[in-house]
Design an enzyme around this catalytic site. Sequence first.
Site, PDB file in Angstrom:
ATOM      1  CE1 TYR A  45      -4.021   2.074   0.444  1.00 51.42           C
ATOM      2  CE2 TYR A  45      -2.440   3.492   1.570  1.00 51.42           C
ATOM      3  CZ  TYR A  45      -3.674   3.315   0.958  1.00 51.42           C
ATOM      4  OH  TYR A  45      -4.532   4.372   0.852  1.00 51.42           O
TER       5      TYR A  45
ATOM      6  CG  PHE B 137      -8.348  16.389 -24.696  1.00 51.87           C
ATOM      7  CD1 PHE B 137      -8.538  15.836 -25.950  1.00 51.87           C
ATOM      8  CD2 PHE B 137      -8.674  15.632 -23.589  1.00 51.87           C
ATOM      9  CE1 PHE B 137      -9.035  14.548 -26.098  1.00 51.87           C
ATOM     10  CE2 PHE B 137      -9.169  14.341 -23.725  1.00 51.87           C
ATOM     11  CZ  PHE B 137      -9.350  13.802 -24.993  1.00 51.87           C
ATOM     12  CB  THR B 138     -13.191  16.288 -24.095  1.00 56.37           C
ATOM     13  OG1 THR B 138     -12.309  15.163 -23.986  1.00 56.37           O
ATOM     14  CG2 THR B 138     -13.621  16.429 -25.560  1.00 56.37           C
TER      15      THR B 138
ATOM     16  CG  ASP C  11      -2.248  16.961 -22.236  1.00 52.31           C
ATOM     17  OD1 ASP C  11      -1.526  15.948 -22.210  1.00 52.31           O
ATOM     18  OD2 ASP C  11      -3.484  16.907 -22.330  1.00 52.31           O
TER      19      ASP C  11
ATOM     20  CE  LYS D  23      -4.903   9.298 -24.463  1.00 51.64           C
ATOM     21  NZ  LYS D  23      -5.679   9.336 -23.214  1.00 51.64           N
TER      22      LYS D  23
ATOM     23  NE  ARG E 172     -13.197  13.602 -30.035  1.00 50.18           N
ATOM     24  CZ  ARG E 172     -13.053  13.351 -28.727  1.00 50.18           C
ATOM     25  NH1 ARG E 172     -11.856  13.150 -28.212  1.00 50.18           N
ATOM     26  NH2 ARG E 172     -14.082  13.314 -27.915  1.00 50.18           N
TER      27      ARG E 172
ATOM     28  CG  PHE F  97     -17.529  13.146 -26.284  1.00 51.84           C
ATOM     29  CD1 PHE F  97     -17.277  14.266 -25.516  1.00 51.84           C
ATOM     30  CD2 PHE F  97     -16.662  12.073 -26.181  1.00 51.84           C
ATOM     31  CE1 PHE F  97     -16.187  14.319 -24.665  1.00 51.84           C
ATOM     32  CE2 PHE F  97     -15.565  12.112 -25.337  1.00 51.84           C
ATOM     33  CZ  PHE F  97     -15.330  13.251 -24.574  1.00 51.84           C
TER      34      PHE F  97
END
Length: 459
Positions: A73, A125-126, A216, A259, A384, A451
């Site tokens: 943990y 970006f969303t 980002d 990614k 998009r 979306f």
Amino acid sequence: MARRSWAEPYRVKVVELIRVTTRGEREQAIAEAGYNTFLLRSDDVYIDLLTDSGTSAMSDQQWAALMVGDEAYAGSRSYYRFEEAVRAVYGYEEVVPTHQGRGAEHILSQILISPGDVVPNNMYFTTTRFHQEYAGGQFVDVIVDEAHDPQSLYPFKGNIDLDKLQAVIDEHGAERIPYVSFETNVNMAGGQPASMANLRAVHEHCQRHGIPVMLDATRALENAYFIQQREDGYAQRSIKDILREICSYSEGATVSSKKDNLVNIGGFLALRDAELARRARALLVAFEGLQTYGGMAGRDMEALARGIHEMVDSDDHVAARVGQVAYLGDLLHDAGVAIVQPVGGHGVFLDARRVCAHLPQEHLPAQALAAAIYVDSGVRGMERGIVSAGRDPETGEHHTPQLELVRLTLPRRVYTQAHMDVTAESVAAVAADAEQVSGLRFTYEPPELRFFQARFAPL
Ligand code: PM9
């Protein structure tokens, strides 16, 4: 000279079987999914190009790493391996683990944004914009105009327009700008890079005004590749080196490790400032988990540490990754399908405004085109455009982005050239008969990030 092809720098050791469905089955599946490709079951999908997020194939080394994950943990040895990888590859000292990218965006927005603040971004970006607005911030787009033009061949469509940035500073004052949010290889613009010159110039400009730059860095690897290929002075530099330089022009970064980092789940917030990191960790324990796991299992962090090193160990990896996207882009371009150019790093984006020129934007052409491609072949892409852009929180009106796109996103190391051929043939066939694609209307519209769960019906 005779053509000399390149091939992927890996070979296949395990395969996952996929099923080809009939057109009738697909028509039923998309109707049941409310014409939203997010609501399809993956068993009904043949070639899944919904996203490159968490869908990449791990290497044998990463699978082996899972076995040595330390599930303690607190103080997991796997956390320290992951921390070391982030420090070595990205160059940030403070590493805050999160369950995925939006967890990092949440923590960053909460510690830096106060209600009434203004956050300049290069496009949106969303989830990033959601968290900025959720924290009380106002989102402002300062990307170069070329990014909004799918036909512009400008090589660095991810750049920030310094005049637009200065106008935001003039209007609101630097003290109302908690940070500039700078996305590498801008997703919604089509996977488009920023140049090193722009990253450097934005950082210098922000430093003069005392404003931090937060990257980002989710697809910073792909951005590094484009810099190597396109920017003077970088052709001989390694991807590893270029990535480090990109990060050097920032005070911190959020990363969705699903990614570039080649894992199925995970993410992190990386910072230089120890005091800011302390504040982030204080919130982390409430929302993500303890500072040495942040929502990831020990085995996840072990595979992630390996993935971070693997993505830069050889330049061949990213060259093949972006090369496969370019291969699909070339097929579609040669078939006369309207796509965003230049082709970006993580997918090919179809220009639904031009493909479905008979549909006005309020008839949701990109949503309709994605559904039609699925019905044709079982290839799943993602809208998009106006649906993803959501509504203005002040006025309640739809945002009406210039870019109305269908994204065909390539998972890393998953599909073959033959899958790309099948995809291109299907998209070309649907595009050639695009007048048959009928528009859609909302039958259910969630208030946030609509979306993902919205439902539609044909007009
Ligand atoms: N991107 C994508 O498919 C997955 C979810 S949204 C459809 O492109 C950037 C640039 C992203 C991103 C996710 C996130 C959030 C942050 N920045 O999905 O929370 O492309 O790990 O990351 C998706 P998480």
